[in-house]
Design a protein around this motif. Sequence first.
Motif, mmCIF file in Angstrom:
data_model
loop_
_atom_site.group_PDB
_atom_site.id
_atom_site.type_symbol
_atom_site.label_atom_id
_atom_site.label_comp_id
_atom_site.label_asym_id
_atom_site.label_seq_id
_atom_site.Cartn_x
_atom_site.Cartn_y
_atom_site.Cartn_z
ATOM 1 N N PRO A 4 39.192 23.330 -12.872
ATOM 2 C CA PRO A 4 38.923 24.662 -13.422
ATOM 3 C C PRO A 4 38.558 24.518 -14.904
ATOM 4 O O PRO A 4 39.293 23.876 -15.665
ATOM 5 N N ILE A 5 37.430 25.061 -15.281
ATOM 6 C CA ILE A 5 36.967 24.978 -16.671
ATOM 7 C C ILE A 5 36.350 26.312 -17.070
ATOM 8 O O ILE A 5 35.899 27.073 -16.223
ATOM 9 N N SER A 6 36.344 26.576 -18.372
ATOM 10 C CA SER A 6 35.603 27.707 -18.926
ATOM 11 C C SER A 6 34.329 27.149 -19.534
ATOM 12 O O SER A 6 34.304 26.007 -20.007
ATOM 13 N N LEU A 7 33.281 27.965 -19.542
ATOM 14 C CA LEU A 7 31.988 27.546 -20.080
ATOM 15 C C LEU A 7 31.529 28.495 -21.168
ATOM 16 O O LEU A 7 31.738 29.702 -21.081
ATOM 17 N N ASP A 8 30.876 27.933 -22.171
ATOM 18 C CA ASP A 8 30.277 28.744 -23.221
ATOM 19 C C ASP A 8 29.165 27.931 -23.862
ATOM 20 O O ASP A 8 29.015 26.742 -23.592
#
Length: 187
Positions: free
Chosen positions: A62-66
């Motif tokens: 699980p990762i966040s992206l920006d």
Amino acid sequence: MALDSRIEKILWNEDQISRRVSELAAEITDEFRSSSTPPVFVGVAIGAFLFFADLVRKIDLPISLDFVRAQSYGSGTCSNEAPVISSDLKVNVQGRPVLLVEDIVDTGHTISSIIALLKAKGASSVSVCTFLDKPARRKVEIQPVGQGKLYRGFECPDYFIVGYGLDFAELYRNLPYIGVLKPEHYS
């Protein structure tokens, strides 16, 4: 895709790129697997967008992206050594590990500025994954933050290269390989 007539030679083809991205993704997944909070993967727009997309699709966590947008070349072939960060993050990185994903590191000025920005925003660590590393042009050493690491796709010789997201005057980003642009097309 056939070789574009403005390209002198191909340094890395589609298959070589795909294999290396898979290797990097496996290494990064292993490294971040033990993280107590989901990491934030930050792509440097626009050049890293293809590499970023290919890389994050292979991350099994699980990762966040920006994205952050920084510019240091304009329409020239040399860094102006004073990068401008024109688009900031939307995701909060406070207390979270960050992987900064870049297309190419040459002088080191842009990546160092973005690392400083992420550190100031409270990232618990900042690792850097650059698709291409051009140490022959380095003026500022890359300093990951905290337990951060440096991941490199390929070491790039000192040529002016385009393709796989990298451009000259906003052209050639769509080439599926990394090629050396013939000097008569940028001189």
